[in-house]
Structure formats: C-alpha cells, structure tokens
Design an enzyme around this catalytic site. Structure first.
Site, PDB file in Angstrom:
ATOM      1  N   LYS A  22      -5.907  12.943  -1.357  1.00 18.01           N
ATOM      2  CA  LYS A  22      -4.976  12.212  -0.647  1.00 18.01           C
ATOM      3  C   LYS A  22      -3.738  13.147  -0.107  1.00 18.01           C
ATOM      4  CE  LYS A  22      -2.554   7.709  -0.539  1.00 18.01           C
ATOM      5  NZ  LYS A  22      -2.264   6.517  -1.300  1.00 18.01           N
TER       6      LYS A  22
ATOM      7  N   SER B   6      -3.078   2.223   0.734  1.00 19.95           N
ATOM      8  CA  SER B   6      -2.655   3.412   1.646  1.00 19.95           C
ATOM      9  C   SER B   6      -3.686   4.336   1.439  1.00 19.95           C
ATOM     10  CB  SER B   6      -1.469   3.820   1.343  1.00 19.95           C
ATOM     11  OG  SER B   6      -1.409   4.253  -0.338  1.00 19.95           O
TER      12      SER B   6
ATOM     13  N   SER C  50      -3.343   0.734  -3.755  1.00 21.57           N
ATOM     14  CA  SER C  50      -3.676   1.534  -2.741  1.00 21.57           C
ATOM     15  C   SER C  50      -5.059   2.322  -2.978  1.00 21.57           C
ATOM     16  CB  SER C  50      -2.571   2.588  -2.580  1.00 21.57           C
ATOM     17  OG  SER C  50      -1.574   2.016  -1.749  1.00 21.57           O
TER      18      SER C  50
END
Length: 480
Positions: free
Chosen positions: A61, A136, A160
């Site tokens: 990420k 996210s 997330s």
C-alpha cells in the site's frame, strides 16, 4: 517447479493485463521485481538458505515508505515524495526474499471506504468493475483478487484492510495494535493504525504475518512479546472453540444476502465442532460516532506537518508564511481529507474538547469493556465484515455518512485494539463476495488463523476459491 523470475514475469503480465481496468497501482516496479527475482534464483543456484517468501511477488500500500520509491499516500501533497528509508514491515518482507511488484492505490491518506478519494483516480473491483473495491486499502485488495500479486500489505485504521478484503473476496488480517511495527507507515490516526496482510488464503496471511510481526525498537507502541508460530497454529483442531455472534450486527441496515451468508458460515463452524452462540455488545454501534471524533482529531494533529515548509507540496505565489500554508493545504489535500482535518480541529478546540474528544475516549473505554465481557465467555466473536457487499462507484461519494457506515462492523475492533480477520463466505445475488469477520482477544492471532483456516478448508469452493469474472479469461492466456 518454476524459477522466481518465471513467476515474477507471469505476475507482471497479469498485472499489465488487468491494470487498465482496475487501476490498482500508483507505481509498478517491474525492473526492481525482476532484479529481486534474479537474486533469489542466484541464491537458490548457489545453495544458499532462502527466506520463506523467497521469490513471492507482493505489493505494498502506498502509505508504507519504500526507500528510493515514490510513496504518495495517493495525495497531491506527497506526489513527488521519495523516502530515504524503508518501513519496518516492508523491510522484513525483503529480508525474507519477497519481490516487490508495485505500490497500490488507496484512499487519500487512508481516509475513505471505497478508494475513490485517491488523487490519482479510483480503483475498480475485479468482480464487477462498475463497483468499488472498498477502502482504504482497495488497491491492495483488488490486486490480490485479480492475481496481480500473490499477497499485499495494507493498513487498517477503522477497517481499511478487512472491508476491501470483504468487497474483493480475499483474506484480510488486522493484527493486534502493536503486533506489527508502524515505523515507516505514514500516520493517519496513531492510536488506531495497524499494518497487516491481504492474501488469497488464510495460510498465506499467516505466512506474511509470521514475517512482519515482532517488536521494533523504532516504534514506541510496538509490543515486546514473543511471536508464536502462526503456520503451526493452522493445524490445531477447532473442536470446542466458543464463538459468539454479536447480536447488534444483524439488525436493520444489514443486507439480507450478507445475513444469509454469515448464518451459513456460523452453521459451518458449528459443524466443525465450534460452539456458536449469540452475545450482546451493547456499545458496538456507538463505534462509528466515537471513531469519527477520535480518528479525525488524531489526523488533524498528524497532518499539521504538511505545511509547505519541510517536504511535500509547496504552493506558489504566497504572500507570507500563513498564506503559503493555507494555499498548500488547499491544493494538496482532497475534499475528504480536508473534511476530516476540520472535524478533528473543531473537536480539539478550546471549549469543545471535553464535549467531544474526551467524551469519545470515555465511550471507547465502554466499547472495550463490552469486548472484555464477551471474551470472558467466548474465544472468538463473529460478525459480517461489512453490512453490505460492494456498492456502485460514485454511489456514496456525495453522502459521507452513507460511506462511513460501510465500516460499521470493523471500527469497534480498532477502537479496542483487537485482532480480526475477514475471509470470503459466499456471494450475494449479484455474484459479489460477502465477508465473514472473526474477532480475537488481544494477541490471539493464532486462534483467529486456526479457526479461519478450518472454515476456509471446509466451506464450499464458492465461498473462498472462486475467481473474479475479470480474471477468469486471463487465467489461460497468462499461463500460456
């Protein structure tokens, strides 16, 4: 059966095939990936001892710092930021031979539930590209689901990792707060953030956690406790495990398809020898209101460093320092990030801090006490990961409250600092994945993985082995 380079090349071909549709990556590191793979093959040829992840293509990420590689948090504020150091979690992956194929797209500064707030464009769901992948960590979840990497790292502040894992039909594990180092993770809400894996199976999640978990002296919140053998825990019997279904998670607002799949999963656990029973956590639904005071407050403090002075974006044409800071933040932060900074600044302001922030911290304690009472009776707790399956892109962009409610089932776990895992347990009537969430007590990741693995192995192939429609036509072509 194949070299690390062959596996990496096949993964990069898959990534190139799906990326025009998914937009799961902010940066693809093909040259580095092939160089990493060649080093693994050279070590193997020389007879050197290889790490457990040697040659395995992974993605990270884009809020975990990668030395020498842009780390943007999917924000214009950090569009050109190249860290001079490596995050601890990713450093441990590379030490064990993992191959980096790229940095994944995300909601800007991890603030969002759909990966639509990214400054570089939204990510699509590989099951249905007109739907969101969740957020996210939506880029990480979509990449794993589409086969663009074997596994990925994400971060989880209020769901997330788990919510996009649910939407994309993969496994997502949020460890106990402090189990994995946050050094090098760009901060959102420091008392809630945690790094964890997304993968296509529970066994793979255990493998990744085994590598990244453990004390880090550079992170003051890192726990100084031994790391158990998570891989060995997968073989332990689950008979007699007590599982509590949280009653408050099955009321109004939860999709009937989700309820049906979760009830079927509970029946499957019962058939495996677990004892499944209802339990009440009365403050569970207060998690949303509590989180949206605490998380924005911490974000307001953490994001104050982006002022146009030290690093990141600096707006041009400012009349003075204050004007420069205002212009920089207006240009660098998107609407959702600005909204949360404003909420947090207001909640911490003189005259309101007691009414909002301190009160939220008190409710946080009550939520944790509910969990403590539940774990006095049960080994694990069970809920849906999300009250719904993946929703259409754009459907909730202009309705922040509806967007926030997608994390209704995941947020209380972060507030209490507990570990939890999401794994696929079926499909809704549209053919989109449903996620089952199992919650453990502090540092009980081994038990979580044990029960999740047993369920995964016993469940119908439809529950955990099917591939997104976007990927199926590629399976044959990439193999060739």
């Amino acid at each position: 059966e194949c070299s690390a380079r062959e596996l990496t090349e096949a993964t990069l071909r898959r990534l190139a095939a799906v990326e025009p549709v998914l937009h799961a990556f902010t940066t693809v590191t093909a040259e580095r990936a092939l160089a990493d793979a060649d080093r693994v093959d050279a070590d193997r040829a020389a007879g050197r001892t290889l790490g457990p992840l040697a040659g395995i293509p992974v993605a990270v990420k884009d809020n975990l710092c990668s030395k020498g590689i842009a780390t943007t948090c999917s924000s214009r504020m950090l569009e050109h930021f190249v860290p001079p150091y490596e995050a601890t979690a990713t450093e441990r992956l590379w030490q064990q031979g993992a191959v980096l194929v790229g940095k994944t797209n995300m909601d800007e500064f991890a603030m969002g539930s759909s990966t639509e707030t990214s400054a570089f464009g939204a990510t699509s769901n590989p099951w249905q590209p007109s739907c969101v992948p969740g957020g996210s960590s939506g880029g990480s979840a979509a990449a794993v689901a589409a086969g663009a990497c074997a596994a990925a790292l994400g971060s989880d502040t209020g769901g997330s990792i788990r919510q996009p894992a649910s939407f994309c039909g993969v496994v997502g594990l949020k460890p106990t707060y402090g189990r994995v180092s946050r050094w090098g993770l760009v901060a959102f809400a420091s008392s809630l953030d945690q790094v964890g894996p997304l993968s296509s199976s529970v066994a793979d999640a255990a493998e990744i956690l085994q590598v990244v978990a453990g004390h880090d002296p550079r992170d003051a919140t890192s726990l100084q406790v031994p790391v158990p053998d998570y891989r060995a825990s997968l073989r332990s019997p689950v008979k007699g495990c007590r599982v509590g279904m949280i009653r408050e998670c099955f009321g109004a607002g939860v999709s009937p398809d989700v309820v049906q799949s979760i009830q079927a999963a509970a029946a499957q656990l019962d058939a495996l020898g677990c004892h499944v029973e209802e339990v009440s956590c009365p403050r569970f639904k207060d998690g949303i209101a509590t989180y949206y005071i605490i998380a924005p407050s911490e974000a307001s403090a953490n994001l104050a460093r982006y002022d146009g002075v030290k690093y990141g974006l600096r707006a041009e044409g400012a009349r003075n320092c204050g004007d420069m800071t205002a212009r920089t933040r207006a240009q660098g932060f998107g609407p959702e990030v600005q909204r949360r900074i404003l909420i947090g600044t207001y909640a911490l302001s003189a005259g309101y801090v007691d009414a909002y922030y301190h009160k939220a911290q008190q409710v946080r304690t009550l939520i944790r006490q509910d969990f403590d009472r539940a774990f006095a009776r049960f080994d694990l707790l069970l809920t849906p990961t999300s009250p719904c399956t993946a929703f259409a892109a754009g459907e909730r962009v202009d309705d922040p409250l509806a967007m926030y409610l997608a994390d209704l089932m995941t947020i209380p776990i972060n507030l209490a600092g507990l570990p939890a895992i999401s794994l696929p347990c079926g499909l809704d009537e549209r053919g989109l994945p449903v996620g089952l969430q199992l919650i453990g007590n502090v540092l009980e990741e081994a038990r979580l993985l044990q029960v999740a693995h047993a369920y995964e192995q016993a469940a119908s192939p439809l529950a955990h082995c099917s591939r997104p429609p976007l990927v199926r036509p590629l399976l044959h072509s990439t193999a060739n």
